[in-house]
Design an enzyme around this catalytic site. Structure first.
Site, PDB file in Angstrom:
ATOM      1  N   THR A 188     -37.169 -10.883   4.344  1.00 15.41           N
ATOM      2  CA  THR A 188     -36.721 -12.194   3.865  1.00 15.41           C
ATOM      3  C   THR A 188     -37.610 -13.239   4.516  1.00 15.41           C
ATOM      4  O   THR A 188     -37.929 -13.125   5.693  1.00 15.41           O
ATOM      5  CB  THR A 188     -35.267 -12.429   4.304  1.00 15.41           C
ATOM      6  OG1 THR A 188     -34.432 -11.586   3.527  1.00 15.41           O
ATOM      7  CG2 THR A 188     -34.834 -13.883   4.135  1.00 15.41           C
ATOM      8  N   ARG A 216     -22.649  -9.878  -4.285  1.00 14.43           N
ATOM      9  CA  ARG A 216     -22.749 -10.129  -2.840  1.00 14.43           C
ATOM     10  C   ARG A 216     -23.777 -11.246  -2.566  1.00 14.43           C
ATOM     11  O   ARG A 216     -24.868 -11.254  -3.108  1.00 14.43           O
ATOM     12  CB  ARG A 216     -23.164  -8.840  -2.115  1.00 14.43           C
ATOM     13  CG  ARG A 216     -23.298  -8.984  -0.593  1.00 14.43           C
ATOM     14  CD  ARG A 216     -24.703  -9.274  -0.146  1.00 14.43           C
ATOM     15  NE  ARG A 216     -24.831  -9.299   1.312  1.00 14.43           N
ATOM     16  CZ  ARG A 216     -25.922  -9.709   1.958  1.00 14.43           C
ATOM     17  NH1 ARG A 216     -26.979 -10.102   1.279  1.00 14.43           N
ATOM     18  NH2 ARG A 216     -25.969  -9.704   3.262  1.00 14.43           N
ATOM     19  N   GLY A 242     -26.963 -10.577   6.829  1.00 15.22           N
ATOM     20  CA  GLY A 242     -26.445 -11.908   6.579  1.00 15.22           C
ATOM     21  C   GLY A 242     -24.984 -12.092   6.931  1.00 15.22           C
ATOM     22  O   GLY A 242     -24.567 -13.187   7.331  1.00 15.22           O
TER      23      GLY A 242
HETATM   24  C1  SD4 Z   1     -29.252 -11.179   3.654  1.00 18.14           C
HETATM   25  N1  SD4 Z   1     -30.334 -12.201   5.530  1.00 18.14           N
HETATM   26  O1  SD4 Z   1     -29.134 -11.251   2.438  1.00 18.14           O
HETATM   27  C2  SD4 Z   1     -30.581 -11.554   4.272  1.00 18.14           C
HETATM   28  C3  SD4 Z   1     -31.413 -10.321   4.389  1.00 18.14           C
HETATM   29  C4  SD4 Z   1     -32.635 -10.490   5.229  1.00 18.14           C
HETATM   30  O2  SD4 Z   1     -34.701  -9.833   5.854  1.00 18.14           O
HETATM   31  O3  SD4 Z   1     -32.778 -11.378   6.017  1.00 18.14           O
HETATM   32  N2  SD4 Z   1     -33.579  -9.653   5.125  1.00 18.14           N
HETATM   33  O4  SD4 Z   1     -28.353 -10.802   4.371  1.00 18.14           O
END
Ligand code: SD4
Length: 327
Positions: A188, A216, A242
């Site tokens: 991300t 989600r 998250g």
């Molecule tokens: C999530 N925080 O959807 C994001 C995933 C993430 O690197 O950070 N991936 O929970």
């Protein structure tokens, strides 16, 4: 080079020394940066090792562009990269095979915009900016977000690449349709920029957790959780599982810790620590934060409870300080 060294050295053991110079700049009763303190700006940092993204943001900043344009352009590099399977086109789908994207953006005045679980649009960060600038709302979700994007001229795009589709089909064979807490769920992109005028902006964009339940939404499009900007103090953004970041309103927490006088590095470490304390004994998740204060000092910290603490290092080049977390 000085900056690179700072980033490389700013591990746990040197935090006390590094923070000393930044304390006065962050205290609420003394927000002015002392004349003796170097101000690193413009500056841009991002999660993981996305040096192409931070280089793109730097192109905007180095010619005097503003932080908001810089972070939008910067994170779009990853949204458009089909090889990044956690962001934009090429992102891994939910467990029903649908790619749903989350993103948010925030500017120096506290304006913000977000899209949640949006399908079929390649650049959710640009849609989030339009939400911020053209609607009375902060968040648009699902079909509403998609419809708004189409009305704004974004093109309908198939986000599921053949590679992500094949991996999903493989996952289905053995998964029992059970959503995994993906301990290696990263890539991300969260990006923070401080422009030459001393103004902040931040952006965060993701396809979320791979093979998640339909609908989600994680922390990444939630202002305060995945991203927070306070132009008087600093900015922070998160990566990792998250659900844990939402529970602690993680990025807001990091900025508030900086307001109390912590350096960006100390704030990131304490934020991660708070999450760990609420998850004693749990070994199946990963959390990371990056942060910057008004002096352009940066911090980042990532932990994976199943293994050892992960230090970070400088994934950028001299003028493009990018921070990355390594396994
Ligand atoms: C999530 N925080 O959807 C994001 C995933 C993430 O690197 O950070 N991936 O929970």
């Amino acid at each position: 080079m000085q900056r690179r060294n700072f980033l490389k050295k700013s591990g746990l053991t040197t935090v006390g020394i590094l923070s000393a110079s930044s304390l006065t700049s962050c205290k609420p009763d003394n927000k002015a940066i002392p004349a003796t303190q170097t101000v690193n700006r413009p500056t841009v940092i991002c999660t993981w090792n996305f040096s192409n993204a931070s280089a793109k943001a730097w192109e905007v900043l180095k010619v005097g562009g503003n932080a908001l344009d810089a972070v939008e352009k910067g994170v779009m590099v990853e949204e458009n990269d089909v090889n990044n399977q956690t962001v934009g086109v090429g992102g891994r789908p939910d467990r029903d095979g649908k790619v749903t994207l989350d993103a948010c953006i925030m500017d120096k005045d506290g304006n913000c915009g977000a899209v949640l679980a949006m399908q079929n649009i390649a650049n959710p960060i640009a849609v989030a900016r339009k939400v911020m600038e053209k609607t009375p709302h902060v968040m648009l979700a699902g079909k509403g977000a998609e419809q708004f994007a189409l009305e704004e001229g974004f093109k309908k795009t198939d986000l599921l690449t053949e590679k992500s589709k094949q991996e999903w089909l493989e996952w289905k064979k053995t998964s029992n349709y059970e959503t995994p807490i993906n301990i290696e769920n990263h890539d991300t992109i969260g990006m923070l920029a401080l422009d030459k005028n001393g103004n902040f902006a931040g952006a965060c964009t993701t396809s979320g957790m791979a093979y998640k339940m339909a609908g989600r939404v994680g922390d990444s499009p939630i202002i305060g959780a995945g991203l927070f900007v306070d132009n008087e103090i600093g900015a922070a953004t998160a990566t990792g599982v998250g659900e844990e970041v939402v529970r602690t309103v993680g990025s807001f927490l990091i900025v508030e810790l900086m307001r109390q006088g912590k350096s960006p590095q100390e704030a990131c470490e304490e934020g991660v620590q708070r999450i760990l304390e609420k998850n004693k004994g749990r070994k199946d998740f990963q959390i990371g934060f990056i942060a910057m204060n008004k002096a352009g000092e940066t911090g980042s910290y990532c932990i994976h409870p199943g293994f050892t603490y992960r230090k970070y290092n400088d994934g950028g080049h001299d003028n493009v300080p990018s921070q990355s977390f390594y396994s």
